[in-house]
Design a protein around this motif. Structure first.
Motif, PDB file in Angstrom:
ATOM      1  N   SER A 178     -13.795   7.902   6.505  1.00  0.00           N
ATOM      2  CA  SER A 178     -12.513   8.571   6.740  1.00  0.00           C
ATOM      3  C   SER A 178     -12.000   8.273   8.139  1.00  0.00           C
ATOM      4  N   HIS A 234     -19.168   9.933   4.468  1.00  0.00           N
ATOM      5  CA  HIS A 234     -17.831  10.205   3.951  1.00  0.00           C
ATOM      6  C   HIS A 234     -16.842  10.305   5.114  1.00  0.00           C
ATOM      7  N   SER A 235     -17.257  11.024   6.150  1.00  0.00           N
ATOM      8  CA  SER A 235     -16.396  11.152   7.322  1.00  0.00           C
ATOM      9  C   SER A 235     -16.351   9.859   8.118  1.00  0.00           C
ATOM     10  N   GLU A 248     -15.025   7.092  -2.954  1.00  0.00           N
ATOM     11  CA  GLU A 248     -13.588   7.360  -3.080  1.00  0.00           C
ATOM     12  C   GLU A 248     -12.810   6.719  -1.927  1.00  0.00           C
ATOM     13  N   LEU A 249     -13.380   6.822  -0.729  1.00  0.00           N
ATOM     14  CA  LEU A 249     -12.679   6.314   0.459  1.00  0.00           C
ATOM     15  C   LEU A 249     -12.633   4.788   0.494  1.00  0.00           C
ATOM     16  N   SER A 284      -5.281  10.778   3.174  1.00  0.00           N
ATOM     17  CA  SER A 284      -6.330   9.902   2.661  1.00  0.00           C
ATOM     18  C   SER A 284      -6.971  10.506   1.417  1.00  0.00           C
ATOM     19  N   VAL A 302      -9.512   4.113  -1.058  1.00  0.00           N
ATOM     20  CA  VAL A 302      -8.395   4.476  -0.184  1.00  0.00           C
ATOM     21  C   VAL A 302      -8.177   3.373   0.851  1.00  0.00           C
ATOM     22  N   ILE A 323      -0.384  10.592   7.780  1.00  0.00           N
ATOM     23  CA  ILE A 323      -1.430   9.956   6.970  1.00  0.00           C
ATOM     24  C   ILE A 323      -2.078  10.971   6.040  1.00  0.00           C
ATOM     25  N   GLY A 325       0.788  -1.231   0.000  1.00  0.00           N
ATOM     26  CA  GLY A 325       0.000   0.000   0.000  1.00  0.00           C
ATOM     27  C   GLY A 325       0.820   1.281   0.000  1.00  0.00           C
ATOM     28  N   SER A 363      -6.720   0.262  -0.949  1.00  0.00           N
ATOM     29  CA  SER A 363      -5.364   0.425  -1.496  1.00  0.00           C
ATOM     30  C   SER A 363      -4.364   0.697  -0.376  1.00  0.00           C
ATOM     31  N   ALA A 377     -11.684  14.891   9.234  1.00  0.00           N
ATOM     32  CA  ALA A 377     -12.278  13.618   9.662  1.00  0.00           C
ATOM     33  C   ALA A 377     -11.179  12.578   9.848  1.00  0.00           C
ATOM     34  N   THR A 378     -10.187  12.608   8.990  1.00  0.00           N
ATOM     35  CA  THR A 378      -9.068  11.681   9.110  1.00  0.00           C
ATOM     36  C   THR A 378      -8.346  11.907  10.428  1.00  0.00           C
ATOM     37  N   SER A 412     -16.186  18.472   6.540  1.00  0.00           N
ATOM     38  CA  SER A 412     -15.384  17.577   7.368  1.00  0.00           C
ATOM     39  C   SER A 412     -14.744  18.354   8.523  1.00  0.00           C
ATOM     40  N   ASN A 436     -11.281  15.299   3.269  1.00  0.00           N
ATOM     41  CA  ASN A 436     -11.577  14.639   4.545  1.00  0.00           C
ATOM     42  C   ASN A 436     -10.446  14.720   5.565  1.00  0.00           C
ATOM     43  N   ILE A 472     -10.747   4.661   8.261  1.00  0.00           N
ATOM     44  CA  ILE A 472      -9.446   4.531   7.593  1.00  0.00           C
ATOM     45  C   ILE A 472      -8.330   4.998   8.530  1.00  0.00           C
TER      46      ILE A 472
END
Lengths: 102, 398, 312
Positions: free
Chosen positions: B62, B58-59, B88-89, C74, B92, C72, A19, B95, C81-82, C121, C78, B65
């Motif tokens: 996120s 979406h969040s 999209e996420l 992403s 992510v 990180i 990754g 991958s 949020a990440t 976000s 976002n 992840i």
């Protein structure tokens, strides 16, 4: 553990990190951005008062400090933007034409 | 322990037994009960989970992840437009090789907006790199979720897992299901021990690079190999699960297929109705069978080919419209899987059940009737048709 | 918490953004990122988060990370949020005894990733109260894709999607006041700063943001020599003009209390700032005097309002 120094554009997929992870700090230091220079700063040590003003203004962390003393540029990373020469109050940095250090 | 539960409650309960580190929570019909029931566990101190009630799916993805990358076990649940907002996420997550577990309660994807079941949401995510397991009923929804982490977190796999169940039909209908003891679930799922994670003290982790073309393809090949490796891991986990639960799982489930001349291939809750039709036809001497695909990603191509090799005519039932003008996604993949067979059965595609359109035992009987005609005549007729819609014209299956 | 600022001591710290990243020569964002990270106490670890953008694509181009800390990225929209996901994981793992030590969470996003696509976000993360810092390096346009207008681009500015034409004066709309919107989230600390002088303002605000519990927001001006069209070496002058003309006032809002942290001895006319950059060049053409007048009015109004809020 796979190290960044062992990764290049010939490395097979089996030997790349999954990754695209990297497990080390600051591997970008291995990368030479000094070749981007069209102008090059010249450090006039005798004028330097070690005020350190230039250090935080360098976008490329290319001005090292050791034991309270400002060292010469890291030319592998310096892109020659000239910000340091502009802000230096003591005329200790001079920009010279071309990419090669004087 | 037997308990009367909805599919959503069963998944929320599985999550409670696992006690994940982080949950990304956002409501969307029909998956809302999962974060809702789980919030009750949080409120009563029954779990140790950081419950992050975000402002969008979406969040939510996120958060999952990032939490998984940080070294935590992250879970979520969603449906339909929620899954689409994560699109999209999802890529992510896969991958970046982050084994997040998410329940997808299948609901038609807009538009027009519709809250009822079909598979158009998760089918749209089929190429995102997520493992996809589908449940027929509440029991399977519970069992699949418990198997998700041991599958996804396996070092050879490291992929996110989506466990799907049919909206309302499975998520809201109450059934008696057999629950494992919490200690058994915890032992089965084990601890999450990634080798590298953001919060690791010994060395930092950088994740989510800009990948130039000199590396991007290699990283995609790694993902593709991981998906291939997932097949064996899913079977391994299923075998271990059988030991603790007594319940058997594979990549596909074959129902009365041994000597079947005609068969249907489908996914999800309609399998129950299909099996009833097969039983009825069998009692009349018709050699009918059924295959339920449990694992859609990785796709069990060889297994399907082997199972269908001796049939004469097969209908692949798609509960989503792919707008390819050439058949639905399950059909496309199944037909491709059968290509290498020496003697292939005739194959037709029937798109059904969109946006909650019902399918009854009689409908399956009509499908088998058509398959019998194809087997007898050798004439396949129209390959890609819809079933259950009103029409002015005389359509094959309408 | 107030700390003494000793520029020489700060300069001696090992940089936490290394050289070898691919930001353009003279990039303001590089200075901002390394300046903020310098405010971390050396013994504390951090997780750095990036929104997709100039900084992200140039600081972690595989296999080269320019961060000394965990990192990180992403997606574009976002980053906040990440960061909240990492912070949530930290809380969970800390509670279970699986991580120890202090870890700080710092997010960097450009104005595109902050004012525009990452706005929801960001708002969500701030409302939820995660212990994190969100830093917007504001270079007033989508620079990574080649200078397109954002909601942060100032009125009249020339960008590739707000070109200057015979019927259009550059960007028509005003710059969104994001800092004020963040203040309205009632979070513990919001500040606006820039890499100026001996970095005291930027450093103290960064330190406060990092070491104040709860969500904190920094909006930091990050000149872009390409997008703003000025000689790269002139960065410090450009920032000084922005601050002395009150185009970019330096202030902070701590627990709802507004404080101006720098008042120019002599407030410069906005014209001086505008003249320094090619993106405003058309404002100096004959017949366009109204643009400069209007810009001055806008700046004056906003500055007066800020002084009022800060109690004169």
């Amino acid at each position: 553990m796979i190290h960044a120094k062992d990764i290049n554009e010939k490395t097979p997929w089996q030997e790349l990190t999954p990754g695209g992870e990297i497990y080390e700090a600051g591997t970008a230091r291995l990368y030479n951005t000094g070749t981007w220079r069209t102008d090059t700063p010249f450090f006039k040590q005798e004028n330097c008062k070690h005020c350190m003003l230039c250090v935080p203004y360098c976008p490329d962390s290319a001005i090292p400090v050791q034991d309270g003393k400002r060292q010469d540029f890291v030319f592998m990373h310096c892109k020659g933007c000239g910000i340091c020469a502009e802000i230096c109050p003591f005329e200790a940095i001079e920009m010279t034409p071309g990419g090669a250090p004087k | 322990m037997m308990k009367f539960m909805s599919g959503n409650e069963a998944v929320a309960y599985a999550m409670k037994q696992i006690d994940p580190d982080v949950m990304g929570a956002f409501p969307i019909t029909p998956s809302t009960d999962i974060p809702e029931v789980f919030a009750g566990y949080v409120a009563n101190g029954e779990v140790n989970t950081e419950y992050v009630a975000v402002e969008s799916e979406h969040s939510s993805m996120s958060v999952c992840i990032a939490a998984q990358a940080a070294g935590a076990r992250a879970v979520s649940a969603t449906s339909s437009c929620g899954l689409a907002l994560m699109y999209e996420l999802l890529y992510v997550a896969a991958s970046s090789r982050l084994p997040i577990s998410m329940a997808c309660v299948n609901r038609a994807l807009t538009g027009p907006i519709n809250i009822n079941n079909d598979h158009s949401d998760s089918m749209g995510a089929r190429d995102s790199g997520w493992i996809q397991l589908y449940a027929e009923n509440n029991q399977e929804a519970y069992d699949n979720f418990i198997q998700a982490m041991p599958i996804g977190e396996s070092p050879a796999v490291r992929l996110p897992v989506m466990t799907c169940m049919d909206g309302f039909i499975t998520s809201h209908a109450m059934e008696n299901i057999e629950l494992l003891e919490t200690a058994a679930v915890k032992a089965f799922v084990g601890e999450y021990r990634p080798e590298h994670y953001l919060l690791k003290k010994d060395n930092p982790l950088a994740i989510g690079p800009y990948d130039i073309s000199a590396y991007y393809m290699e990283h995609k090949v790694q993902g593709a190999e991981a998906m291939k490796a997932a097949k064996a891991r899913i079977l391994e986990v299923a075998a271990e699960f059988e030991k603790v639960s007594g319940r058997k799982y594979g990549l596909i489930e074959e129902y009365r297929l041994e000597d079947a001349e005609t068969a249907v291939v489908l996914i999800g809750s309609s399998a129950g109705t299909g099996k009833a039709a097969v039983d009825r036809l069998r009692s009349q001497g018709v050699k009918a069978g059924l295959i339920k695909i449990r694992v859609f990603r990785p796709f069990p191509g060889e297994e399907l080919a082997r199972a269908l090799a001796k049939t004469q005519a097969v209908a692949v039932l798609d509960k989503s419209e792919g707008f390819s003008a050439n058949g639905g996604p399950v059909f496309a993949e199944t037909r491709s899987a059968l290509y290498d067979l020496k003697d292939r059965p005739a194959l037709v595609n029937i798109v059904y059940g969109l946006g909650g359109r019902d399918i009854r035992v009689e409908d399956f009987e009509r499908v088998f009737g058509r398959l019998a005609d194809i087997a007898a005549s050798g004439e396949t007729g129209p390959v890609y048709v819809h079933m259950g819609q009103r029409s002015q014209a005389q359509e094959v299956m309408a | 918490m107030s700390i003494r600022y000793n520029q020489k001591r700060e300069a001696e710290k090992q940089p936490r953004l290394t050289g070898g990243h691919r930001m353009c020569a003279g990039c303001g964002a590089g200075i901002v990122v390394s300046g903020v990270l310098r405010a971390l106490e050396p013994e504390d670890r951090a997780v750095v988060v990036n929104a997709t953008g100039c900084v992200e694509v140039s600081t972690f181009m595989y296999p080269y990370t320019a961060y000394m800390d965990s990192f990180i990225h992403s997606a574009f929209e976002n980053a906040a949020a990440t960061c909240s996901g990492v912070e949530a994981a930290y809380n969970a793992l800390k509670r279970r005894g699986k991580v120890d030590g202090t870890v700080k969470f710092i997010t960097f996003g450009g104005d595109g990733g902050t004012y525009d696509i990452g706005f929801q976000s960001l708002s969500g993360a701030m409302e939820r109260g995660h212990d994190m810092v969100y830093v917007c390096y504001d270079n007033e346009a989508y620079m990574n894709t080649g200078v397109q207008r954002s909601s942060s681009t100032p009125r009249f500015s020339r960008t590739t999607t707000s070109p200057v034409g015979s019927v259009q004066p550059g960007k028509r709309q005003q710059k969104k006041d994001l800092t004020e919107i963040l203040v309205a989230h009632n979070i513990p600390y919001v500040a606006q700063t820039a890499p100026i002088g001996n970095f005291r303002d930027l450093h103290l605000k960064s330190h406060k943001a990092i070491y104040t519990a709860g969500p904190c927001f920094l909006n930091i001006l990050a000149p872009c020599p390409r997008g703003w069209d000025y000689p790269a070496a002139k960065l410090a002058d450009i920032i000084k003009l922005a601050v002395d003309s009150c185009v970019w006032p330096l202030f902070e809002v701590e627990e709802g209390q507004w404080r101006v942290t720098y008042t120019p001895k002599k407030k410069l006319p906005v014209e001086d700032y505008l003249r320094s950059q090619g993106r405003f060049r058309h404002m100096f053409q004959p017949g366009n005097e109204w643009m400069i007048e209007e810009a001055q009015q806008q700046i004056d109004q906003k500055w007066e309002r800020l002084l009022e809020r800060a109690g004169g």
